[in-house]
Design a protein around this motif. Structure first.
Motif, short mmCIF file in Angstrom:
data_model
loop_
_atom_site.label_atom_id
_atom_site.label_comp_id
_atom_site.label_asym_id
_atom_site.label_seq_id
_atom_site.Cartn_x
_atom_site.Cartn_y
_atom_site.Cartn_z
N ILE A 111 5.70 89.89 34.51
CA ILE A 111 5.58 90.96 35.85
C ILE A 111 5.01 92.31 35.55
O ILE A 111 4.48 93.03 36.45
CB ILE A 111 6.93 91.19 36.22
CG1 ILE A 111 7.09 91.28 38.08
CG2 ILE A 111 7.79 92.50 36.14
CD1 ILE A 111 6.67 90.05 38.61
N LEU A 114 1.17 91.40 36.19
CA LEU A 114 0.72 91.30 37.25
C LEU A 114 0.85 92.64 38.06
O LEU A 114 0.20 92.90 38.93
CB LEU A 114 1.91 90.24 38.09
CG LEU A 114 1.44 88.75 37.77
CD1 LEU A 114 2.57 88.05 38.42
CD2 LEU A 114 0.07 88.36 38.28
N SER A 115 2.20 93.35 37.81
CA SER A 115 2.32 94.73 38.52
C SER A 115 1.03 95.76 38.20
O SER A 115 0.53 96.46 38.85
CB SER A 115 3.53 95.32 38.05
OG SER A 115 4.56 94.73 38.55
N VAL A 154 7.86 97.10 49.09
CA VAL A 154 8.32 96.18 48.45
C VAL A 154 9.82 95.97 48.13
O VAL A 154 10.52 94.91 48.31
CB VAL A 154 7.66 96.15 46.83
CG1 VAL A 154 8.39 95.31 45.74
CG2 VAL A 154 6.28 96.09 46.69
N TYR A 177 7.54 83.82 41.41
CA TYR A 177 6.94 84.89 41.33
C TYR A 177 7.29 85.86 42.66
O TYR A 177 7.01 87.23 42.26
CB TYR A 177 5.43 84.60 41.08
CG TYR A 177 5.25 84.38 39.75
CD1 TYR A 177 4.81 85.55 38.76
CD2 TYR A 177 5.05 83.42 39.34
CE1 TYR A 177 4.58 85.26 37.33
CE2 TYR A 177 4.49 82.99 37.95
CZ TYR A 177 4.30 83.86 36.94
OH TYR A 177 3.96 83.80 35.58
N LEU A 194 8.16 89.57 41.67
CA LEU A 194 7.37 90.63 42.07
C LEU A 194 8.05 91.47 42.87
O LEU A 194 8.18 92.69 43.02
CB LEU A 194 6.13 90.19 42.79
CG LEU A 194 5.09 89.95 41.93
CD1 LEU A 194 3.79 89.33 42.70
CD2 LEU A 194 4.48 91.08 41.18
N SER A 198 7.99 94.74 40.87
CA SER A 198 6.92 95.57 40.63
C SER A 198 6.91 97.03 41.51
O SER A 198 6.14 98.00 41.24
CB SER A 198 5.86 94.66 41.63
OG SER A 198 6.22 94.71 43.00
#
Length: 330
Positions: A111, A114-115, A154, A177, A194, A198
């Protein structure tokens, strides 16, 4: 702060690993495990702060928004690739007892990568081509607003994506995810999807850029103290929102997926940020330490006399002079 996160992580995992089942039933053990909930938010939050430092420095050097996005996203992809390799290593170490599904488990390093990619995309959208001071300040303000807005978005989407609006149509490795479902019938709070993880990175990005603002550079103490005060207000707001009778979600779980719990943890992160700053600014960290004390004779000359700092500085100068002479000779 990373050091604090590491200490808390080591304490939680190492202490837990060496205890008997009976020892795990004590009140002291349960209290000790509370610290284990903090390292992951700290790591992800600090990734956002570091991202702010890197992008601001690149922008100050005149890098275009395309170059900044390319550099940061490529580096983030490397971290994500390392996360996949780490999962492969863990599977190999546990073979043949580890299930193959562990290869696709969403962990904190996944993560993080990806973040950071998403933050690179956000910085591209909020960036401009010029590296002038006025433009940089405008880009910084715009990115701060976008980062905090994204974190809020988010956090607000997390409860429905964990419950009533789960993306069942996705294969479980992809859905994991989004909400950390993995191979189970519901999202698992011990994984790192996420949503909401995130959001901590985007909060870190916004906080990092706030610390780089013109005001914070001139009034560092007041700026960090204001963030600490904002953390206290965030914790109080979390408790207040949790107690009001009106709920926005059909399924409400404060301790795992609620925006209120996210707000509480963000508040605690800001408080820790202030405390760490105070420790380094006014606390024992100012006293420093020396691994070896020359005055106690721990390092000796060949003739038994204690070395002094002048000996080492003189040696460093002589080495530097010799290197400079070699460069001139070359």
């Amino acid at each position: 702060m990373r050091g604090l996160a590491c200490v808390l992580m080591f304490q939680t995992h190492c202490y837990d690993s060496w205890l008997s089942p009976q020892a795990r039933k004590t009140a002291f053990f349960h209290v000790s495990q509370l610290g284990g909930t903090f390292p992951a938010p700290l790591f992800v939050f600090l990734a956002g702060v570091s991202f702010a430092l890197v992008t601001d420095r690149l922008r100050a050097k005149g890098a275009s928004r395309n170059a900044i996005a390319r550099t940061t996203i490529r580096r983030s992809a490397e971290i994500f690739g390392l996360a996949l390799l780490f999962r492969l290593q863990e599977f190999a170490l546990g073979y043949p007892w580890s299930p193959w599904t562990d290869l696709l488990r969403v962990d904190v390093l996944n993560i993080l990568g990806l973040s950071m990619m998403l933050m690179g995309v956000l910085c591209w959208f909020t960036g401009e081509g010029s590296g002038e001071v006025a433009v940089a300040a405008r880009v910084r303000r715009r990115t701060i607003l976008a980062a905090f807005s994204t974190a809020t978005f988010v956090a607000l989407l997390t409860p429905p994506l964990w419950t009533t609006y789960r993306p069942h149509w996705l294969p479980w490795p992809l859905e994991s995810y989004i909400n950390g479902v993995h191979t189970f019938d519901k999202p698992q709070p011990w994984l790192f999807p996420l949503f909401p993880w995130s959001a901590f990175a985007f909060v870190g990005l916004g906080v990092g850029l706030l610390l780089l603002s013109a005001y914070a550079r001139k009034h560092a103490d007041a700026g960090v103290a204001a963030l600490g005060g904002a953390g206290i207000l965030a914790c109080a707001a979390s408790v207040w929102f949790d107690r009001i009778p009106v709920q926005l979600y059909a399924v409400y779980d404060y301790w795992h997926s609620s925006p209120e719990f996210f707000l509480m943890r963000c508040g605690l992160l800001l408080i820790v940020l202030f405390l760490v700053y105070a420790w380094c600014r006014w606390g024992w960290a100012q006293k420093g330490f020396r691994l070896l004390d020359p005055s106690e004779g721990q390092m000796q000359h060949r003739h038994g006399e204690p070395r002094t700092s002048d000996d080492f500085s003189g040696h460093a100068r002589s080495v530097g002079d010799s290197h400079a002479h070699e460069r001139r000779a070359g």
